[in-house]
Design an enzyme around this catalytic site. Structure first.
Site, PDB file in Angstrom:
ATOM      1  N   GLN A 133       2.009  -6.069  -3.156  1.00  0.00           N
ATOM      2  CA  GLN A 133       2.505  -6.140  -1.771  1.00  0.00           C
ATOM      3  C   GLN A 133       3.832  -5.372  -1.650  1.00  0.00           C
ATOM      4  OE1 GLN A 133       1.429  -9.569  -3.162  1.00  0.00           O
ATOM      5  NE2 GLN A 133      -0.519  -8.653  -2.706  1.00  0.00           N
ATOM      6  N   ARG A 157      -5.466   0.496   8.551  1.00  0.00           N
ATOM      7  CA  ARG A 157      -4.027   0.201   8.498  1.00  0.00           C
ATOM      8  C   ARG A 157      -3.351   0.732   9.752  1.00  0.00           C
ATOM      9  NH1 ARG A 157      -3.807   2.546   2.434  1.00  0.00           N
ATOM     10  NH2 ARG A 157      -4.499   0.712   1.307  1.00  0.00           N
ATOM     11  N   LYS A 181      -0.694   4.104  -8.183  1.00  0.00           N
ATOM     12  CA  LYS A 181      -0.587   5.478  -8.696  1.00  0.00           C
ATOM     13  C   LYS A 181       0.681   5.647  -9.545  1.00  0.00           C
ATOM     14  CE  LYS A 181       0.420  10.092  -7.255  1.00  0.00           C
ATOM     15  NZ  LYS A 181      -0.273  11.325  -6.973  1.00  0.00           N
ATOM     16  N   ARG A 209       2.117 -29.232  -6.866  1.00  0.00           N
ATOM     17  CA  ARG A 209       1.930 -29.764  -8.229  1.00  0.00           C
ATOM     18  C   ARG A 209       0.550 -30.368  -8.462  1.00  0.00           C
ATOM     19  NH1 ARG A 209       7.367 -32.821  -7.243  1.00  0.00           N
ATOM     20  NH2 ARG A 209       6.241 -32.877  -5.296  1.00  0.00           N
ATOM     21  N   THR A 215      -8.394  -3.425  -0.332  1.00  0.00           N
ATOM     22  CA  THR A 215      -9.010  -4.706  -0.659  1.00  0.00           C
ATOM     23  C   THR A 215     -10.005  -5.124   0.416  1.00  0.00           C
ATOM     24  OG1 THR A 215      -7.123  -5.435  -1.954  1.00  0.00           O
ATOM     25  CG2 THR A 215      -8.519  -7.175  -1.065  1.00  0.00           C
ATOM     26  N   GLY A 263      -4.573  -4.346  -3.804  1.00  0.00           N
ATOM     27  CA  GLY A 263      -5.565  -3.303  -4.084  1.00  0.00           C
ATOM     28  C   GLY A 263      -4.795  -2.069  -4.493  1.00  0.00           C
ATOM     29  N   HIS A 264      -4.793  -1.759  -5.770  1.00  0.00           N
ATOM     30  CA  HIS A 264      -3.984  -0.655  -6.301  1.00  0.00           C
ATOM     31  C   HIS A 264      -4.918   0.463  -6.763  1.00  0.00           C
ATOM     32  CE1 HIS A 264      -0.336  -3.496  -7.129  1.00  0.00           C
ATOM     33  NE2 HIS A 264      -0.749  -3.509  -5.873  1.00  0.00           N
ATOM     34  N   ASP A 309       0.809  -1.230   0.000  1.00  0.00           N
ATOM     35  CA  ASP A 309       0.000   0.000   0.000  1.00  0.00           C
ATOM     36  C   ASP A 309       0.837   1.274   0.000  1.00  0.00           C
ATOM     37  OD1 ASP A 309      -2.203  -1.690   0.132  1.00  0.00           O
ATOM     38  OD2 ASP A 309      -2.188  -1.686   2.318  1.00  0.00           O
ATOM     39  N   THR A 311       2.912 -12.674   2.796  1.00  0.00           N
ATOM     40  CA  THR A 311       2.050 -13.312   1.812  1.00  0.00           C
ATOM     41  C   THR A 311       2.814 -14.510   1.238  1.00  0.00           C
ATOM     42  OG1 THR A 311       0.573 -12.913  -0.057  1.00  0.00           O
ATOM     43  CG2 THR A 311       2.741 -11.836  -0.154  1.00  0.00           C
ATOM     44  N   GLY A 368       1.534   2.997  -2.664  1.00  0.00           N
ATOM     45  CA  GLY A 368       1.131   3.870  -3.775  1.00  0.00           C
ATOM     46  C   GLY A 368       1.634   3.328  -5.112  1.00  0.00           C
ATOM     47  N   LYS A 369       1.802   1.998  -5.186  1.00  0.00           N
ATOM     48  CA  LYS A 369       2.310   1.371  -6.421  1.00  0.00           C
ATOM     49  C   LYS A 369       1.373   1.610  -7.602  1.00  0.00           C
ATOM     50  CE  LYS A 369       2.344  -2.554  -4.268  1.00  0.00           C
ATOM     51  NZ  LYS A 369       2.053  -2.124  -2.878  1.00  0.00           N
TER      52      LYS A 369
END
Ligand code: GDP
Ligand code: IMO
Ligand code: MG
Length: 424
Positions: A223, A304, A18, A142, A299, A40-41, A13, A238, A15-16
């Site tokens: 992330q 936060r 943007k 697999r 998301t 969530g971008h 979070d 994650t 600001g990727k």
């Protein structure tokens, strides 16, 4: 310079979305290489806001092709909902959006497992509940369903029966929950397969050709490094490689080179979910930053956690992803605060550490702060800031040893100063 990676340098979070949207204007391709709809971008253009979870943040640019590469865990139902939302704003033709035939599918079983584990486990991770971890588990074991399996109902049913062998036991005896049969789930996924068929292709070859031809390719990380399965604050992470290393396995870059690795850094620190966060602020100013910064998960809507800028984790992220410059976002949130601190090192067991190396137990880290002069700036002058803000930026550059190439001072696309040329 033709390849550029956008990597989150903290706990996500930053600001990727943007920054990807901004630099995507110049890109031929924007590629998501890991994660799934846990991301969530957010992109804001004028009055219009869009939050992307699986679709790359280059989608608003007509001349750019968006690629969901094989390292992504793909949720077809959520994808179609998201695509319809995007189509309300702009037309999206199949030549502008591609999905890897080898991406791993998130099934209903994965979401059920995620929810029940989080509910019952003694070590709650605070996941987004999207089935990300269980889907990656099946990939490594697999027995995953791949996107290309969605087009053959018999094969899909057989594979789902195989995937269910152990899960059925868990659902019936451990979690005591209802679950769809392999036949039901196969029908559901097959129907989605028919709808996404037009977008599915061999994205490895597409990226191979693009890089060979010198096209401009932007890799959009989800992330952040501290949530990386190997580099992050395990187990509170994650399940994918969120750093630069994930690009090589998750998308494939044939020439082995990503020219620029741009780390996205929020001017303070936030984290959603469980796990240590040394600079988390317990006092009222933490709530103020949370409110001014509107720090709610894009998301899950969760609040936060907020803290001061943590240089030891940034130093580590820069090393772990060989970052070459950073974009510093949300500086406007700190403007006008009566207090400004930055953590320059931790104290653990009486010793001082200025880098969050993996051997350190972050839950035991006592942050050592430098008190800085607070700043107030309206960001109206590109390249010239209040002297106190200049000091803040210089301190970060000196500590990390790389330049701040972008300054962001508001959520809108245009609220940005470019101090360096990307994709020249
Ligand atoms: P991502 O996951 O890294 O793409 O970031 P998110 O979209 O989850 O969260 C970043 C939030 O900050 C979003 O609501 C953005 O609209 C917003 N944002 C991005 N850059 C800035 C900035 O410079 N200032 C402010 N005030 N908000 C920003
Ligand atoms: P973007 O791309 C912030 C966090 C979750 C949880 C942990 C594991 O928007 O920056 P998961 O559902 O992935 O198994 O959850 O990771 N998390 C994120 N935090 N931003 C994200 O994505 C995140 N994606 C996952 O809150 O702590
Ligand atoms: Mg986000």
């Amino acid at each position: 310079m033709n390849t550029l990676a956008i990597i989150g340098a903290q706990w996500g979070d930053e600001g990727k979305g943007k920054i990807t949207d901004l630099l995507g204007q110049k890109a031929d391709y924007v590629v998501r290489f890991q994660g799934g709809n846990n991301a969530g971008h957010t992109i804001i253009v004028g009055d219009s806001k869009i939050v992307l979870h699986q679709i790359p943040s280059g989608i608003l640019h007509e001349n750019c092709t968006s690629i969901i590469a094989h390292g992504v865990v793909f949720e077809p139902e959520a994808f179609l909902t998201e695509l319809n939302m995007v189509k309300e704003k702009i037309p999206v033709t199949a030549d502008r959006l591609k999905i890897s035939l080898n991406a791993t599918v998130i099934t209903s079983y994965h979401k059920l497992l995620d929810a029940h584990r989080e509910g019952k486990s003694k070590v709650r991770i605070g996941t987004t509940g999207k089935g990300i971890g269980p889907a990656y588990e099946d990939k490594v074991a697999r027995r995953a369903i791949k996107v290309k399996d969605l087009f053959n109902l018999d094969l899909l049913t057989t594979k789902l029966n195989h995937a269910l062998e152990e899960k059925a036991y868990l659902f019936e005896h451990v979690y005591q929950t209802e679950y769809p049969s392999a036949e039901e789930e196969a029908k559901r996924l097959y129907a989605f397969g028919q709808e996404i068929f037009q977008y599915v292709t061999d994205t490895f070859s597409l990226i191979d050709r693009a890089t060979a031809e010198g096209k401009k390719v932007l890799f959009e990380g989800a992330q952040g490094v501290l949530l990386d399965i190997d580099y992050g604050s395990y187990p509170y992470v994650t399940s994918s490689s969120t750093g630069a290393a994930g690009i090589y396995t998750g998308a494939g870059v044939t020439n082995g080179i990503v020219n620029e690795k741009l780390g996205i850094v929020k001017a303070y620190t936030t984290r959603v979910g469980e796990g240590p966060m040394p600079t988390e602020i317990a006092e009222e100013i933490g709530d103020r930053i949370q409110k001014i910064g509107n720090e709610f998960g894009a998301t899950t809507g969760r609040r936060r956690r907020c803290g001061w800028l943590d240089l030891p984790i940034l130093k580590y992220s820069v090393k772990a992803s060989s970052m070459t410059s950073i974009a510093l976002t949300k500086l406007d949130v700190l403007s006008g605060l009566e207090e400004l601190k930055v953590c320059y090192a931790y104290e653990i067991d009486g010793k001082e550490y200025d880098c969050a190396y993996p051997g350190l137990d972050l839950s035991q880290a006592k942050p050592l702060y430098k008190n800085l002069k607070p700043f107030t700036d309206d960001f109206k002058k590109d390249g010239s800031y209040a002297p106190e803000l200049d000091e803040y930026i210089k301190l970060i550059e000196e500590n990390l040893g790389i330049p701040v190439g972008i300054i962001a001072y508001g959520p809108e696309r245009s609220q940005i100063h470019l101090r360096k040329n990307y994709f020249h």
